[in-house]
Design a protein around this motif. Structure first.
Motif, mmCIF file in Angstrom:
data_model
loop_
_atom_site.group_PDB
_atom_site.id
_atom_site.type_symbol
_atom_site.label_atom_id
_atom_site.label_comp_id
_atom_site.label_asym_id
_atom_site.label_seq_id
_atom_site.Cartn_x
_atom_site.Cartn_y
_atom_site.Cartn_z
ATOM 1 N N UNK A 108 1.613 2.601 -3.489
ATOM 2 C CA UNK A 108 0.542 3.120 -4.340
ATOM 3 C C UNK A 108 1.005 4.356 -5.092
ATOM 4 N N UNK A 109 0.977 4.260 -6.395
ATOM 5 C CA UNK A 109 1.120 5.475 -7.176
ATOM 6 C C UNK A 109 -0.126 5.495 -8.033
ATOM 7 N N UNK B 55 0.832 -1.208 0.000
ATOM 8 C CA UNK B 55 0.000 0.000 0.000
ATOM 9 C C UNK B 55 0.866 1.258 0.000
ATOM 10 N N UNK B 56 2.063 1.145 0.535
ATOM 11 C CA UNK B 56 2.976 2.301 0.516
ATOM 12 C C UNK B 56 3.446 2.584 -0.898
#
Lengths: 347, 268
Positions: free
Chosen positions: B263-264, B260-261
């Motif tokens: 996510x772009x 989730x970190x």
């Protein structure tokens, strides 16, 4: 305490630099090359509860990235965001339950179902008391004119109809903060007006904090008192919308439609250079920009009228758009951009 | 309690979406029945004159095929939560889904289990009715096996969800879900026992399958239903299933927090 606090917020994207050609593509699998791009560069601001803030900037200035960090979708590379005392990307569920959001190009509604189904879902997942929900629904239905729409499947709604339903969905659970990322994109004047009035109304009556990004500066002028301008990932202006209008907007432009111009006019305009700036001149049309703190419009007319027959004239106020354009063009320090910008107008 | 209410609401709205497309529902009912009929004749040909193969009798295999097909079509072959996660990563809709006031994994669980259980009833009941009339399908071996089957089935669906969720998260890195779906289908149809009962595999494949969680999605619940696994053995199977739920939950949790970190969000 401020409801939103942003300190030294910084976000950097890693972009995979693809090599050209088939060999390059294969090479890319084994040796991916990354370049980093700074999207948001150490910005600071804080927003109080109940404020309506316009957040503007050119495409790619870092607006959406900031909004996504405020909502917790993106994790900042460094720096700090606090929303109602929570770190959004860490305390996701807690943060999500007090916010609402509209992303102009997406929908949170179920595509195949009528909006009312989404509203009912929102009621349940945000745990909104039934009575409060019904009240909100009927108020919003009236304000946004949704009566006929909420029973039609979302995919059959027009863009404007969909956006009205979408806006209602973002506010229906009485959030503390609502982020609106380009809510009026592609809409006609009537719908825009309805949406603006709605946001203004709810912001005032329920003191919901509203953060609005848009390319339509009229949205900001009508809804927001405060504006934050961002360019190249940095805040270039943060203050009242009137202030920026007053300081940068002290210029007016007069359009003259003229006949029989004398050649001396150029010389005369030249002598008044200090507070009169000729913008453009053709045999039948003169545009003059002037500093209204130093000279009045009638004085400008008196200077020009001896040398020309003035057929018609209009005076134009500067739009925020042109002010922002000036800001975009020149990336300047927050403190002295006004001074520099003033100098910029002479040529 | 509130959490359960939220999850039911999410399951509910996603079930409504299925019912919007009435003709798709009828088509699915038909396809489900057709597949079972075809499989019935294939298996009859496999058994030929024999009444028992690898400890599974001819009448049991009919039941096995019917139940495994229902799970297979609606669980494994259907474009599960992995496809949905890949899709929303690809088109950027994930930014909206991440703003819902409920944990993302719990939300997807509610969504998947709701749809799964509903479609198994919607499409499974006609299949069972038709097969009962045409081929005869046996009831659970005993009352106990019936109860244990239901528990085992729910655990199986949870394992199925967690596997799908894990595969879906890979989409954060590949941004393409179709290949992953094909991969999942191939892996699961074989190792879950949906295509052929695991007992039919040669020894070494059986050992590999035993070692993996996939057999607990189809094979384990059905053997409990048939009574081939019962008593202490059945309890042990349930515990194994539960263990896999815990292990997979931990894995997906760790994977999720890392992914989730990354996510772009595509577009804007």
């Amino acid at each position: 305490m401020a409801i939103i606090e942003v300190n030294d917020l910084y976000k950097e994207y890693k972009i995979n630099q693809k090599k050209e050609g088939v060999l390059g593509a294969i090479g890319n699998i084994f040796y991916p090359r990354y370049i980093s791009k700074v999207a948001v560069n150490k910005i600071n601001f804080s927003i109080e509860e109940g404020e309506a803030v316009g957040y503007i900037g050119a495409n790619g200035a870092g607006k959406s990235t900031t909004i996504k960090m405020l909502t917790g979708i993106l994790t900042p590379t460094s720096g700090r965001v606090l929303v109602n005392g929570n770190i959004p990307y860490k305390h996701r569920v807690k943060n999500n339950s007090i916010i609402g959001a509209v992303f102009g190009q997406r929908t949170q509604m179920w595509w195949d179902l009528p909006p009312i189904e989404t509203y009912k879902l929102i009621q349940k997942i945000y745990d909104v008391p039934k009575k409060q929900f019904d009240e909100n629904l009927s108020t919003f239905t009236e304000l946004l004119d949704l009566k006929e729409l909420i029973k039609i499947p979302v995919r059959q709604l027009s863009l404007g109809q969909k956006m009205r339903c979408e806006i209602a969905a973002a506010f229906i659970h009485d959030p503390k903060i609502v982020y609106l990322d380009e809510p009026t994109i592609g809409l006609d004047i009537m719908v825009k007006d309805k949406i603006r009035n709605f946001i203004k109304n709810i912001n005032k009556k329920r003191s919901v904090t509203v953060i609005l990004t848009t390319h339509d500066l009229q949205d900001i002028e009508e809804v927001c008192k405060r504006v934050i301008i961002i360019d190249n990932g940095q805040v270039v202006y943060d203050g009242k919308i009137e202030e920026i209008k007053n300081s940068l907007g002290k210029y007016r432009t007069v359009h003259f439609q003229v006949k029989n111009c004398s050649n001396n006019l150029d010389n005369v305009l030249d002598t008044q250079k200090e507070y009169l700036f000729e913008v453009s001149k053709s045999p039948y049309d003169i545009q003059v920009k002037f500093d209204r703190q130093k000279i009045t419009a009638s004085e400008v007319m008196n200077i020009i009228s001896p040398y020309c027959d003035i057929m018609d004239l209009t005076i134009q106020e500067p739009s925020i758009e042109s002010i922002v354009r000036d800001l975009y063009r020149k990336q300047v320090d927050n403190n002295d951009f006004i001074k520099e910008n003033a100098g910029n107008c002479k040529y | 309690m509130i959490l359960l209410k939220k999850m039911l609401a999410i399951a509910n709205i996603n079930i409504k979406v299925i019912l919007v497309y009435v003709s798709a529902v009828w088509a699915n009912v038909f396809v489900n029945i057709l597949q079972v009929v075809i499989l019935y004749y294939i298996w009859m040909a496999v058994y030929g004159g024999q009444t028992q193969l690898h400890g599974i009798s001819k009448s049991q295999i009919v039941t096995y095929v019917i139940i495994s097909r229902i799970i297979f079509i609606n669980g494994i072959v259907s474009w599960g939560i992995n496809q949905w996660i890949s899709d929303i990563i690809k088109d950027g809709q994930i930014s909206i889904e991440m703003l819902r006031p409920i944990d993302f994994q719990l939300m997807t669980y509610a969504r998947r289990i709701g749809v799964l259980v509903f479609s198994m009833i919607l499409y499974g009941v006609p299949v069972i009715v038709v097969s009962k009339i045409l081929f005869g399908i046996s009831l659970p071996a005993t009352f106990n096996s019936g109860v244990l089957f239901i528990i085992s089935f729910l655990l199986a669906m949870t394992i199925n969800f967690l596997v799908e969720f894990f595969i879906g998260l890979i989409g954060f890195y590949t941004t393409n879900g179709w290949g992953l779906q094909v991969f999942k289908e191939a892996l699961l149809s074989f190792l879950s026992g949906a295509l052929i009962p695991i007992a039919f595999f040669p020894g070494w494949i059986r050992q590999i399958a035993d070692f993996l969680p996939f057999k607990d999605i189809v094979y384990t619940p059905i053997t409990i239903y048939l009574g081939n696994t019962s008593g202490e053995q059945a309890i042990k199977s349930l515990l194994f299933q539960f263990m896999w739920v815990v292990v997979l939950l931990l894995c997906t949790r760790i994977f999720y927090t890392t992914a989730i970190k990354k996510v772009t969000v595509q577009g804007g």
